[in-house]
Each structure stands twice: as structure tokens, then as C-alpha cells.
Design a protein around this motif. Structure first.
Motif, mmCIF file in Angstrom:
data_model
loop_
_atom_site.group_PDB
_atom_site.id
_atom_site.type_symbol
_atom_site.label_atom_id
_atom_site.label_comp_id
_atom_site.label_asym_id
_atom_site.label_seq_id
_atom_site.Cartn_x
_atom_site.Cartn_y
_atom_site.Cartn_z
ATOM 1 N N LEU A 130 14.649 33.505 -137.995
ATOM 2 C CA LEU A 130 13.584 33.923 -137.090
ATOM 3 C C LEU A 130 12.226 33.552 -137.672
ATOM 4 N N LEU A 131 12.041 33.762 -138.967
ATOM 5 C CA LEU A 131 10.772 33.415 -139.603
ATOM 6 C C LEU A 131 10.484 31.924 -139.481
ATOM 7 N N LYS A 132 11.499 31.098 -139.696
ATOM 8 C CA LYS A 132 11.298 29.650 -139.576
ATOM 9 C C LYS A 132 11.008 29.251 -138.136
ATOM 10 N N ALA A 133 11.726 29.854 -137.188
ATOM 11 C CA ALA A 133 11.481 29.544 -135.775
ATOM 12 C C ALA A 133 10.056 29.909 -135.389
ATOM 13 N N GLU A 227 6.947 33.037 -147.131
ATOM 14 C CA GLU A 227 6.421 31.833 -147.783
ATOM 15 C C GLU A 227 7.470 30.722 -147.810
ATOM 16 N N LYS A 228 8.727 31.097 -148.010
ATOM 17 C CA LYS A 228 9.810 30.109 -148.005
ATOM 18 C C LYS A 228 9.984 29.491 -146.618
ATOM 19 N N ALA A 229 9.873 30.325 -145.572
ATOM 20 C CA ALA A 229 10.014 29.815 -144.202
ATOM 21 C C ALA A 229 8.887 28.863 -143.849
ATOM 22 N N ILE A 230 7.656 29.195 -144.283
ATOM 23 C CA ILE A 230 6.521 28.313 -144.027
ATOM 24 C C ILE A 230 6.716 26.991 -144.747
ATOM 25 N N GLU A 231 7.131 27.051 -145.998
ATOM 26 C CA GLU A 231 7.311 25.829 -146.782
ATOM 27 C C GLU A 231 8.464 24.986 -146.245
ATOM 28 N N ALA A 232 9.543 25.644 -145.818
ATOM 29 C CA ALA A 232 10.708 24.918 -145.303
ATOM 30 C C ALA A 232 10.391 24.156 -144.031
ATOM 31 N N TYR A 447 17.445 28.241 -136.885
ATOM 32 C CA TYR A 447 16.122 28.258 -136.239
ATOM 33 C C TYR A 447 15.959 27.169 -135.205
ATOM 34 N N ASP A 448 16.563 25.988 -135.436
ATOM 35 C CA ASP A 448 16.428 24.932 -134.429
ATOM 36 C C ASP A 448 17.204 25.278 -133.162
ATOM 37 N N ASP A 449 18.347 25.967 -133.316
ATOM 38 C CA ASP A 449 19.096 26.418 -132.139
ATOM 39 C C ASP A 449 18.289 27.444 -131.348
ATOM 40 N N ILE A 450 17.624 28.356 -132.058
ATOM 41 C CA ILE A 450 16.801 29.363 -131.394
ATOM 42 C C ILE A 450 15.678 28.692 -130.618
ATOM 43 N N LEU A 451 14.994 27.749 -131.254
ATOM 44 C CA LEU A 451 13.868 27.081 -130.605
ATOM 45 C C LEU A 451 14.305 26.303 -129.377
ATOM 46 N N LEU A 452 15.393 25.577 -129.488
ATOM 47 C CA LEU A 452 15.815 24.730 -128.374
ATOM 48 C C LEU A 452 16.506 25.529 -127.274
ATOM 49 N N HIS A 453 16.857 26.780 -127.562
ATOM 50 C CA HIS A 453 17.322 27.676 -126.494
ATOM 51 C C HIS A 453 16.159 28.026 -125.564
#
Length: 465
Positions: A130-133, A227-232, A447-453
Motif C-alpha cells: 500500500l505504501l508503494k502504491a 522510506e523504503k517504499a519511497i526509495e523502491a 503494488y502494481d496490481d493495486i494500481l492497475l486495478h
């Protein structure tokens, strides 16, 4: 596209007097050094600061360990949880004169800005996916209007909401200045259609409150996971046909997301069209929610959806402490007496409707949200829209959403004495549903699955490293 990280300007606070604390040394372009507690005030169209009258103040941190505190920043402006708090920021501080007041602006890199946004918009304890999305969405939303001809714009955008007005009532309270018309030029005189565009700032890129994205500096404690999600996802955005997506989000779509054009300008974005917030469409419902009967059946029930959850562990990922003051969001009820409703409508709209006879949905969007509502009074009958204006008129702050049905009771001489609004969702419902995305993250979606949903037809692309 430049391969370097942009710096953005964030408007934080506007007031006649701004108090702040410089934690460490800050330096002006002229070489003066300041530290500790400071105060600046508006005086004679200038800034009174440190015994001088100046046009603007720019304070750059001497090193990356420096920060500054702004005192009494208003958050949740016009919402039910509005309050003041002291906030701490990294980066540079700029003070300008703006409409006979001062405005404090933070100059900050995009990635540092996002670290705060992710922690401000939701709990920093949210799931990694969720953080990455949300990092990708917030970055996309931010850069969509700023990246132009491969450069970052800092000024020059339109300063007012876009408005489609057939009748502008006398004494109407308007949050914007220099109102301009847009779209249809000749509406019936009993129609008031208005929407607020995201680019309502001329002196900075974005504001720090819910009108843009919640940005509360490093006040909201970030975590290693944020911070890890932002960097990733550094530099990663959603794109559609070569353009950065105008990636919108709200707390709860109520089961189906809304189309962009039903909330803002009449522009169809294929990646911001209605999405059923579930793996499969719920049975027993006709999902053409533009139809009032279908919408009523949908709203009065509680169909399965990702965002239909009462799991406190999941909700805590999305709802910060003040958001958790709201417990009903997927389905909710609000009740008004005749006196409460008529007084509130007069105060919020500036229109004396007299006694309220009825609230009639004229046009609904694909999520069931009312886009145009007819307010029938004994003195005045007017159609109001779009969804945010309806929510503003029908609440002392903001109604949770405009997806609602109306029941009247205690009718005396054809005049109802009570109105009950039964509604669905929290917010405009366009784009990503934050609570739904939190559930998806807990259920193992990447996160990519969440976004493209939520953003159908979009793709992920890294535009700087």
C-alpha cells in the motif's frame, strides 16, 4: 524528460503573523544567518522581519540536519476535524506577501515531500505494498501538471476554481477569488454548477492540506517502511499514452469508483473511469448507478467490496488519529431537522430557500454520487452541483460524499420536519480507494496490481532515478 529529481514549492500557512523556529542555522541569499525562534508580520504591503521591511524572505538550511517549525498550522481546513498544530519541515523556508497576509512556502525535493505525504495521508504503519502504491499515486498527481516540456513549473497556473454558473446567488460565500465561468455559457437561472480544480494556486505548486495532498512535514513520524517504499519506487509514475496520469484518490469509493468528469472538468480520462471495487461484481445489483432506483438499491445495502471492511488493523493503516474520529464511511446516515437544514443551507450557500420541501437527485455519476441536486424550498428552487459543492452545502463541514438517498418524515402541511440522508463512501471516489487498496495489500496484492486495478489501461514508468 530531465533525469534529475525536481524541487517543488509547497504552500503551508497563510496568516497576518507567522511564528517559526529555526532548528539550526538558516542563511538568506544576502548571507545573513538566523537560528531559533522568529516572527514575521504583514505591514504596509511588506514583511516586517528582524527590524526590517522586506518584500520576501528566503531561508536556506546550512546543512541537511537543519529543520524549521511553523507554529499553529491549520489542518483539515473546513472539515469536521479542523484544528491547529505545530509542524516541522526539512528544506528551505520562503515567506511572501499574499492578499494582505503572509504565506509560508516550503522548498523541498519531490522524494522528501512524498515521505511526508505518505505518512500524512495514512498511517506510516501501512503495508509495504500500500505504501508503494500510494507513493506512485502521490508522485504522479504531483508531477502531472508540473512537468511540462521536460521542465518544472513553479508559477503561472490558474488561480481560481473552474465554474459553470447559470445563477450566482446574492451573498454567496465563495472560497475562491476572481471567479470565472467555464463550459456552458447560458444555464437556466435556477442552476448553480461549480467545481474546484486542483491548480488553484499561483504562488506555489501545491498546498499542504486536503485540497491538494496532506503534507505535514516530518511532524507525522515516518518509518523505515515509508522510506523504503519511497526509495523502491523512486521516480516511478503512472502514465497513459505517454502522459503522466492525473492520479486521484479518496478514502472510500463506496463500492464503485467515480468518473473524473463527474467531479471536475468535463474531460474523460480513460484511466479514471468507474471500477467495481472487488474481484467480481456483486450479484443482485444493477450497476448502472446513474439510474436513481439502481443507486438507491445500491446505497441502502452493503454489497461486498474491498473497501467494505470494519477490520481495525486495516483501517488503522489508512486512517490517522483524527480520521479515526469517523467510524462510518462505507455506509452512513446523517439526520437534519427542518430548522437545521434550512438554516444550514442559507448559511452555506447564501440562498434563502425558505423551508425545505425536498432534495431531488437530478443527475448521478457512475458510482451513484449525485452530480446535480435540486433543492426545493418554499422561497427558492435551485439545482446545485458538482459533488463537492453539494457536500459543502449539505454539511457544516463537508458531507462524507454525494452518494446518498433522502428520506423525509414528520410532514406537516406538505413540509417535512426531518430529513435523513443515507449515503455511501467518503470523498469524491475517483481513482484509488485508499481503504480498498489497504485491504488489497493485506490480501497479498502487489503494488502494481493495486494500481492497475484502479487505474485501468495505465502503465508504470520511472521518469528519473
Amino acid at each position: 524528460m530531465s533525469n534529475t529529481e525536481p524541487t517543488i514549492h509547497v504552500g503551508i500557512l497563510t496568516s497576518a503573523t507567522i511564528e517559526f523556529v529555526l532548528n539550526g542555522e538558516f542563511i538568506t541569499p544576502g548571507g545573513k544567518t538566523y537560528t531559533g525562534k522568529q516572527k514575521a508580520s504583514y505591514k504596509k504591503a511588506k514583511i516586517a522581519f528582524s527590524g526590517e521591511l522586506v518584500n520576501e524572505i528566503i531561508l536556506e538550511p546550512a546543512n541537511e540536519n537543519c529543520s524549521f517549525d511553523l507554529i499553529n498550522v491549520v489542518i483539515g481546513i473546513n472539515f469536521h476535524w479542523e484544528r491547529k498544530e505545530n509542524q516541522r519541515f526539512k528544506g528551505a523556508l520562503k515567506l511572501i506577501v499574499d492578499n494582505e497576509k503572509l504565506t509560508a512556502i516550503n522548498h523541498i525535493g519531490v522524494e522528501n515531500y512524498l515521505t511526508s505525504v505518505i505518512s500524512s495521508e495514512m498511517s506510516a504503519t501501512a503495508s509495504d505494498e500500500l505504501l508503494k502504491a500510494h507513493a506512485v499515486i502521490s508522485r504522479s498527481w504531483l508531477l502531472n501538471p508540473i512537468v511540462e516540456t521536460h521542465e518544472v513549473k513553479t508559477h503561472g497556473r490558474a488561480s481560481q476554481p473552474l465554474i459553470d454558473i447559470g445563477h450566482e446567488p446574492h451573498n454567496t460565500k465563495n472560497d475562491a477569488v476572481d471567479v470565472k465561468t467555464h463550459g456552458r455559457a447560458s444555464l437556466p437561472k435556477n442552476k448553480y454548477i461549480k467545481w474546484y480544480e486542483r491548480d488553484a494556486h499561483t504562488r506555489f505548486d501545491v498546498c499542504a492540506d486536503d485540497h491538494c495532498q496532506r503534507y505535514q512535514g516530518i511532524t507525522r513520524a515516518s518509518t523505515a517502511a515509508v522510506e523504503k517504499a519511497i526509495e523502491a519506487t523512486r521516480g516511478e509514475v503512472l502514465m497513459y499514452e505517454g502522459q503522466i496520469c492525473d492520479a486521484r484518490f479518496s478514502k472510500s469509493c463506496g463500492g464503485i469508483s467515480e468518473a473524473f468528469e463527474n467531479c471536475w472538468a468535463p474531460v474523460r480520462h480513460p484511466y479514471l473511469t468507474p471500477v467495481v471495487d472487488n474481484g467480481d461484481a456483486p450479484t443482485g445489483f444493477n450497476l448502472d448507478l446513474t439510474d436513481n432506483l439502481n443507486a438507491e438499491h445500491w446505497i441502502r445495502n452493503s454489497p461486498a467490496a474491498y473497501c467494505n471492511t470494519s477490520d481495525k488493523k486495516i483501517l488503522a493503516q489508512v486512517l490517522n488519529n483524527y480520521d479515526q474520529e469517523t467510524t462510518d464511511f462505507y455506509r452512513w446516515k446523517v439526520e437534519y431537522s427542518q430548522a437545521e437544514l434550512s438554516e444550514m443551507l442559507f448559511r452555506r450557500s447564501g440562498i434563502d430557500f425558505g423551508q425545505i420541501v425536498d432534495l431531488i437527485p437530478v443527475k448521478r455519476g457512475e458510482s451513484g454520487r449525485i452530480i446535480e441536486l435540486q433543492i426545493v424550498g418554499t422561497k427558492e428552487t435551485i439545482v446545485v452541483g458538482k459533488e463537492l459543492e453539494i457536500r459543502k452545502w449539505l454539511s457544516n463541514s463537508h458531507l462524507y460524499s454525494s452518494a446518498f438517498v433522502v428520506d423525509t418524515s414528520d410532514v406537516v402541511g406538505d413540509i417535512p420536519q426531518r430529513f435523513t440522508l443515507t449515503g455511501a463512501g467518503w470523498g469524491h471516489g475517483v481513482g484509488l480507494c485508499q481503504i480498498g487498496a489497504a485491504v488489497m495489500g493485506e490480501n497479498g496484492f502487489q503494488y502494481d496490481d493495486i494500481l492497475l486495478h484502479y487505474f485501468r489501461g495505465a502503465e508504470l514508468k520511472r521518469i528519473y532515478s
